[in-house]
Design a protein around this motif. Structure first.
Motif, PDB file in Angstrom:
ATOM      1  N   GLN A  12      -2.963  73.184  34.765  1.00 51.59           N
ATOM      2  CA  GLN A  12      -4.142  73.827  34.179  1.00 51.59           C
ATOM      3  C   GLN A  12      -4.971  74.554  35.235  1.00 51.59           C
ATOM      4  OE1 GLN A  12      -4.424  73.886  30.747  1.00 51.59           O
ATOM      5  NE2 GLN A  12      -2.419  72.937  31.061  1.00 51.59           N
ATOM      6  N   TYR A  16      -5.846  78.444  34.745  1.00 45.58           N
ATOM      7  CA  TYR A  16      -7.235  78.839  34.457  1.00 45.58           C
ATOM      8  C   TYR A  16      -8.125  78.881  35.693  1.00 45.58           C
ATOM      9  CZ  TYR A  16      -5.642  77.726  29.754  1.00 45.58           C
ATOM     10  OH  TYR A  16      -4.934  77.676  28.582  1.00 45.58           O
ATOM     11  N   LEU A  20     -13.307  77.711  36.263  1.00 44.80           N
ATOM     12  CA  LEU A  20     -13.430  77.716  34.808  1.00 44.80           C
ATOM     13  C   LEU A  20     -13.372  76.305  34.243  1.00 44.80           C
ATOM     14  CD1 LEU A  20     -13.572  79.217  32.102  1.00 44.80           C
ATOM     15  CD2 LEU A  20     -11.078  79.364  32.158  1.00 44.80           C
ATOM     16  N   GLU A 146     -10.405  82.970  27.093  1.00 40.70           N
ATOM     17  CA  GLU A 146      -9.619  82.469  28.214  1.00 40.70           C
ATOM     18  C   GLU A 146      -8.319  81.807  27.790  1.00 40.70           C
ATOM     19  OE1 GLU A 146     -10.262  83.104  31.261  1.00 40.70           O
ATOM     20  OE2 GLU A 146     -12.216  84.034  30.888  1.00 40.70           O
ATOM     21  N   GLN A 147      -8.229  81.354  26.555  1.00 45.35           N
ATOM     22  CA  GLN A 147      -6.996  80.700  26.116  1.00 45.35           C
ATOM     23  C   GLN A 147      -5.829  81.682  26.030  1.00 45.35           C
ATOM     24  OE1 GLN A 147      -8.280  79.161  22.338  1.00 45.35           O
ATOM     25  NE2 GLN A 147      -7.591  80.952  21.193  1.00 45.35           N
ATOM     26  N   ARG A 149      -4.679  83.281  28.396  1.00 48.19           N
ATOM     27  CA  ARG A 149      -3.871  83.158  29.615  1.00 48.19           C
ATOM     28  C   ARG A 149      -2.616  82.337  29.390  1.00 48.19           C
ATOM     29  NH1 ARG A 149      -8.141  81.995  34.579  1.00 48.19           N
ATOM     30  NH2 ARG A 149      -9.771  83.494  33.984  1.00 48.19           N
ATOM     31  N   ASP A 150      -2.669  81.454  28.421  1.00 52.91           N
ATOM     32  CA  ASP A 150      -1.507  80.633  28.080  1.00 52.91           C
ATOM     33  C   ASP A 150      -1.267  80.776  26.578  1.00 52.91           C
ATOM     34  OD1 ASP A 150       0.520  78.822  27.824  1.00 52.91           O
ATOM     35  OD2 ASP A 150      -0.645  77.057  28.381  1.00 52.91           O
ATOM     36  N   GLY A 154      -2.507  77.387  25.282  1.00 48.08           N
ATOM     37  CA  GLY A 154      -3.871  77.629  25.733  1.00 48.08           C
ATOM     38  C   GLY A 154      -4.924  77.190  24.739  1.00 48.08           C
ATOM     39  N   LEU A 158      -7.506  74.124  25.903  1.00 48.79           N
ATOM     40  CA  LEU A 158      -8.913  74.429  26.152  1.00 48.79           C
ATOM     41  C   LEU A 158      -9.820  73.849  25.072  1.00 48.79           C
ATOM     42  CD1 LEU A 158      -9.057  78.052  27.596  1.00 48.79           C
ATOM     43  CD2 LEU A 158      -9.152  75.859  28.770  1.00 48.79           C
ATOM     44  N   SER A 211     -12.945  87.431  32.868  1.00 49.75           N
ATOM     45  CA  SER A 211     -11.580  87.895  33.103  1.00 49.75           C
ATOM     46  C   SER A 211     -11.559  89.395  33.347  1.00 49.75           C
ATOM     47  CB  SER A 211     -10.694  87.553  31.904  1.00 49.75           C
ATOM     48  OG  SER A 211     -11.159  88.215  30.738  1.00 49.75           O
TER      49      SER A 211
END
Length: 299
Positions: A12, A16, A20, A146-147, A149-150, A154, A158, A211
């Motif tokens: 993680q 992230y 974060l 931000e989720q 990113r995965d 994600g 998160l 981001s």
């Protein structure tokens, strides 16, 4: 199990970043504590310090709760009107500092002597709008952004972090609110702790780094171009198109060489290579992200 947990945490952090994860952990933990305290302390403050009757106390509490309905407007403002190129962090800092100042005013001013009960209710409404409405919607937006990113895990990871920390904080707040009120003596003295916690949350906003995609979107909006960066699905579509062009080029080359001196041998060699494409082979590349699908049919 400890090794698996350590590996999960490292993964993680790689995806992230430590900043974060610290931001979401600390802010959501304190957010849960202050949410629990807000309901409990306000009842005693309005009834004991401000001298309101039970009916008027509940009316004031209900009025504070109605302030949450402005969340969609606040979210639209933070998304549409960036401050110094920032859509999330700047508004989170301002809202957190503003909410902390409201609690500081309630802690400093003596109820009924220096501030009236209805003025106190108005200040609590402002604190609720800035803190629990605006900061809350920004936190949800940060997690939703931000989720990406995965794309696979994600959202689950998160959201588990956010709501796990919030629930833990709310539980700690429920267990400590009676002790806090007893130690403070008067209900309005509890707002010193509320001011402290909201100041810490506002300071934690500095840990969050928006981001590159969000920053590029803000720059495009300010330039008037409205050209947003490619999403993950669009990037995959572009990549798939490039693969299609390369494959067609290979097939064309095979056909050209088949018309030369050694058609049978060379075409057989080209079409039997596992990495090349024969005319009978079906290539289907499906890219699914946010409901976007790209399919390439038979070449």
């Amino acid at each position: 199990t400890s090794g698996s947990c350590s590996q999960f945490v490292r993964e993680q952090r790689r995806i992230y970043g430590t900043r974060l994860l610290l931001f979401l952990t600390i802010v959501n933990l304190l957010y849960g504590v202050t949410t629990s305290w807000f309901i409990y302390i306000n009842n005693y403050y309005l009834s004991v310090d401000c001298g309101l009757s039970p009916a008027r106390t509940q009316s004031a509490i209900a009025t504070m709760g109605l302030c949450i309905i402005v969340r969609p407007i606040l979210g639209a403002v933070s998304d549409s009107v960036p401050i110094l190129g920032s859509k999330r962090r700047a508004y989170f800092l301002l809202a957190g500092i503003g909410s902390g100042c409201c609690y500081l005013a309630l802690a400093v001013l003596t109820p009924r002597a220096q501030i009236s009960p209805w003025s106190s209710t108005a200040v609590l409404c402002v604190a609720n709008v800035l803190g629990y409405a605006w900061c809350g919607v920004i936190l949800y937006a940060i997690v939703a952004e931000e989720q990406r990113r995965d794309p696979v895990d994600g959202a689950a990871n998160l959201n588990a972090l956010q709501w796990g920390c919030y629930s833990t904080g709310a539980l700690l707040g429920d267990l400590s609110e009676g002790f806090l009120l007893k130690m403070a003596g008067r209900p309005h003295n509890c707002y010193w702790m509320m001011w402290l916690f909201w100041s810490v949350m506002a300071a934690c906003g500095l840990l969050y780094e928006e981001s590159k995609q969000s920053t590029a979107a803000v720059a495009a909006h300010q330039d008037g171009t409205n050209k947003l960066p490619h999403s993950g699905a669009e990037s995959a579509a572009c990549c798939s198109t490039d693969m299609l062009d390369a494959t067609v080029e290979l097939a064309t080359l095979a056909s050209d060489r088949a018309a030369d001196d050694q058609p049978d041998v060379e075409v057989a060699e080209l079409t039997t290579e596992p990495d090349l494409v024969s005319e009978r082979k079906l290539h289907a590349i499906v890219v699914e992200e946010a409901g976007f699908e790209v399919q390439m049919k038979k070449l």
